[in-house]
Motif scaffolding. Sequence first.
Motif, PDB file in Angstrom:
ATOM      1  N   ILE A   1       0.858  -1.204   0.000  1.00  0.00           N
ATOM      2  CA  ILE A   1       0.000   0.000   0.000  1.00  0.00           C
ATOM      3  C   ILE A   1       0.892   1.251   0.000  1.00  0.00           C
ATOM      4  CG2 ILE A   1      -1.781   1.299   1.244  1.00  0.00           C
ATOM      5  CD1 ILE A   1      -2.765  -1.428   2.406  1.00  0.00           C
ATOM      6  N   PHE A   2       1.954   1.257   0.821  1.00  0.00           N
ATOM      7  CA  PHE A   2       2.873   2.415   0.833  1.00  0.00           C
ATOM      8  C   PHE A   2       3.530   2.582  -0.537  1.00  0.00           C
ATOM      9  CE2 PHE A   2       4.028   4.502   4.959  1.00  0.00           C
ATOM     10  CZ  PHE A   2       3.078   3.902   5.778  1.00  0.00           C
ATOM     11  N   ASP A   3       3.957   1.462  -1.145  1.00  0.00           N
ATOM     12  CA  ASP A   3       4.632   1.541  -2.455  1.00  0.00           C
ATOM     13  C   ASP A   3       3.715   2.128  -3.511  1.00  0.00           C
ATOM     14  OD1 ASP A   3       7.028   0.537  -1.712  1.00  0.00           O
ATOM     15  OD2 ASP A   3       6.712  -1.491  -2.502  1.00  0.00           O
ATOM     16  N   VAL A   4       2.490   1.653  -3.537  1.00  0.00           N
ATOM     17  CA  VAL A   4       1.602   1.994  -4.651  1.00  0.00           C
ATOM     18  C   VAL A   4       0.831   3.290  -4.396  1.00  0.00           C
ATOM     19  CG1 VAL A   4      -0.415   1.187  -5.960  1.00  0.00           C
ATOM     20  CG2 VAL A   4       1.429  -0.408  -5.373  1.00  0.00           C
ATOM     21  N   GLU A   5       0.379   3.492  -3.165  1.00  0.00           N
ATOM     22  CA  GLU A   5      -0.488   4.645  -2.884  1.00  0.00           C
ATOM     23  C   GLU A   5       0.221   5.729  -2.091  1.00  0.00           C
ATOM     24  OE1 GLU A   5      -3.955   3.019  -0.955  1.00  0.00           O
ATOM     25  OE2 GLU A   5      -4.615   2.003  -2.773  1.00  0.00           O
ATOM     26  N   GLY A   6       1.455   5.438  -1.655  1.00  0.00           N
ATOM     27  CA  GLY A   6       2.192   6.405  -0.846  1.00  0.00           C
ATOM     28  C   GLY A   6       1.681   6.399   0.592  1.00  0.00           C
ATOM     29  N   GLU A   7       2.414   7.089   1.481  1.00  0.00           N
ATOM     30  CA  GLU A   7       1.970   7.137   2.889  1.00  0.00           C
ATOM     31  C   GLU A   7       0.604   7.799   2.987  1.00  0.00           C
ATOM     32  OE1 GLU A   7       4.774   8.499   5.810  1.00  0.00           O
ATOM     33  OE2 GLU A   7       3.226   8.575   7.385  1.00  0.00           O
ATOM     34  N   ARG A   8       0.374   8.809   2.165  1.00  0.00           N
ATOM     35  CA  ARG A   8      -0.903   9.513   2.198  1.00  0.00           C
ATOM     36  C   ARG A   8      -2.083   8.567   1.943  1.00  0.00           C
ATOM     37  NH1 ARG A   8      -3.216  14.652   0.642  1.00  0.00           N
ATOM     38  NH2 ARG A   8      -5.343  14.337   1.314  1.00  0.00           N
ATOM     39  N   GLY A   9      -1.904   7.680   0.941  1.00  0.00           N
ATOM     40  CA  GLY A   9      -2.953   6.701   0.623  1.00  0.00           C
ATOM     41  C   GLY A   9      -3.206   5.776   1.803  1.00  0.00           C
ATOM     42  N   PHE A  10      -2.116   5.326   2.448  1.00  0.00           N
ATOM     43  CA  PHE A  10      -2.267   4.466   3.615  1.00  0.00           C
ATOM     44  C   PHE A  10      -2.990   5.201   4.741  1.00  0.00           C
ATOM     45  CE2 PHE A  10      -0.726   3.198   7.824  1.00  0.00           C
ATOM     46  CZ  PHE A  10      -1.217   1.899   7.863  1.00  0.00           C
ATOM     47  N   ARG A  11      -2.603   6.481   4.972  1.00  0.00           N
ATOM     48  CA  ARG A  11      -3.227   7.243   6.079  1.00  0.00           C
ATOM     49  C   ARG A  11      -4.725   7.444   5.837  1.00  0.00           C
ATOM     50  NH1 ARG A  11       0.140   5.928   9.767  1.00  0.00           N
ATOM     51  NH2 ARG A  11       2.263   6.554   9.319  1.00  0.00           N
ATOM     52  N   ASP A  12      -5.106   7.635   4.567  1.00  0.00           N
ATOM     53  CA  ASP A  12      -6.541   7.791   4.283  1.00  0.00           C
ATOM     54  C   ASP A  12      -7.291   6.496   4.603  1.00  0.00           C
ATOM     55  OD1 ASP A  12      -6.119  10.392   3.496  1.00  0.00           O
ATOM     56  OD2 ASP A  12      -6.113   9.956   1.346  1.00  0.00           O
TER      57      ASP A  12
ATOM     58  N   GLY B   1      -2.119   1.249  14.479  1.00  0.00           N
ATOM     59  CA  GLY B   1      -0.752   1.345  13.970  1.00  0.00           C
ATOM     60  C   GLY B   1      -0.076   2.566  14.609  1.00  0.00           C
ATOM     61  N   GLY B   2       1.257   2.595  14.559  1.00  0.00           N
ATOM     62  CA  GLY B   2       2.008   3.649  15.249  1.00  0.00           C
ATOM     63  C   GLY B   2       1.677   5.069  14.828  1.00  0.00           C
ATOM     64  N   GLY B   3       1.146   5.246  13.606  1.00  0.00           N
ATOM     65  CA  GLY B   3       0.855   6.601  13.126  1.00  0.00           C
ATOM     66  C   GLY B   3      -0.602   7.015  13.294  1.00  0.00           C
ATOM     67  N   ALA B   4      -1.361   6.217  14.033  1.00  0.00           N
ATOM     68  CA  ALA B   4      -2.806   6.489  14.158  1.00  0.00           C
ATOM     69  C   ALA B   4      -3.098   7.839  14.809  1.00  0.00           C
ATOM     70  CB  ALA B   4      -3.473   5.375  14.967  1.00  0.00           C
ATOM     71  N   VAL B   5      -2.156   8.343  15.589  1.00  0.00           N
ATOM     72  CA  VAL B   5      -2.419   9.592  16.324  1.00  0.00           C
ATOM     73  C   VAL B   5      -2.036  10.842  15.516  1.00  0.00           C
ATOM     74  CG1 VAL B   5      -2.140   8.524  18.604  1.00  0.00           C
ATOM     75  CG2 VAL B   5      -0.143   9.524  17.454  1.00  0.00           C
ATOM     76  N   LEU B   6      -1.551  10.653  14.292  1.00  0.00           N
ATOM     77  CA  LEU B   6      -1.044  11.815  13.552  1.00  0.00           C
ATOM     78  C   LEU B   6      -2.134  12.820  13.195  1.00  0.00           C
ATOM     79  CD1 LEU B   6       1.534  10.084  11.182  1.00  0.00           C
ATOM     80  CD2 LEU B   6       2.016  11.737  13.018  1.00  0.00           C
ATOM     81  N   ARG B   7      -3.332  12.322  12.896  1.00  0.00           N
ATOM     82  CA  ARG B   7      -4.411  13.233  12.475  1.00  0.00           C
ATOM     83  C   ARG B   7      -5.331  13.538  13.655  1.00  0.00           C
ATOM     84  NH1 ARG B   7      -6.328  10.837   6.552  1.00  0.00           N
ATOM     85  NH2 ARG B   7      -4.347  11.262   5.494  1.00  0.00           N
ATOM     86  N   GLU B   8      -5.680  14.798  13.767  1.00  0.00           N
ATOM     87  CA  GLU B   8      -6.568  15.219  14.861  1.00  0.00           C
ATOM     88  C   GLU B   8      -7.901  14.461  14.807  1.00  0.00           C
ATOM     89  OE1 GLU B   8      -6.581  16.678  17.689  1.00  0.00           O
ATOM     90  OE2 GLU B   8      -8.754  16.801  17.925  1.00  0.00           O
TER      91      GLU B   8
END
Length: 180
Positions: free
Chosen positions: A50-61, A81-88
């Motif tokens: 998912i990161f390769d094809v859609e980028g981190e942004r795609g994964f975060r969405d 996941g470890g980045g779940a807190v990144l978005r308000e």
Amino acid sequence: MQGLPTIILVGPMGAGKSTIGRLLAAELKREFFDSDHEIEARCGANIAWIFDVEGERGFRDRETLMLRELAGREAIVLATGGGAVLREDNRQALRERGTVVYLATSVEQQIRRTARDRNRPLLRQGNPEQVLRDLFAKRDPLYRATADLTVRTDRRGPKAVVNEIIRRTKRLSDPLDLKA
Ligand SMILES: Nc1ncnc2c1ncn2[C@@H]1O[C@H](COP(=O)(O)OP(=O)(O)O)[C@@H](O)[C@H]1O
Ligand SMILES: O=C(O)C1=C[C@@H](OP(=O)(O)O)[C@@H](O)[C@H](O)C1
Ligand SMILES: [Mg+2]
């Protein structure tokens, strides 16, 4: 008391969210969900793809949609996941729907625990130790702002961590139960 509310685990890669979440759910006889596994199942591809094809942004969405969906379920254990807190938006959804537990650990343990895993794309770019230190500096305040309590996982095994989470979440839900 009607039993514990949903318990949501946040924290960095290698803190043990997936491992401890599964054990905690079994101990509490709850359903367990891991947002990364649910994203992979729905997408039919692993996180690295998912990161390769859609980028981190795609994964975060995808992650934001999945967290919103899972946080809506009653009385579960949810490993994020470890980045779940990144978005308000995510932080708010998690805080509203459950008791949030920050699993905190040292960078040294994170490195040991993630060394053999190839499915964490953020650790495949640059020096993993530096990446983990930079992520800690940015995210530790966000984990703290989201969580109701912090439990360290670097100096004891998963079972001891599970017992501490149960003891402390009970006390939060029922502060007058002095036996808890
Ligand atoms: N408290 C702990 N003590 C020792 N090893 C642990 C502990 N928690 C997790 N581990 C090990 O660390 C690795 C990464 O754990 P994982 O649950 O995938 O972390 P996360 O989901 O937070 O990234 C796994 O091999 C797991 O068995
Ligand atoms: O810290 C992060 O940004 C990430 C952590 C991973 O989950 P774990 O924390 O379970 O390893 C996974 O969601 C993805 O690789 C991104
Ligand atoms: Mg995990």
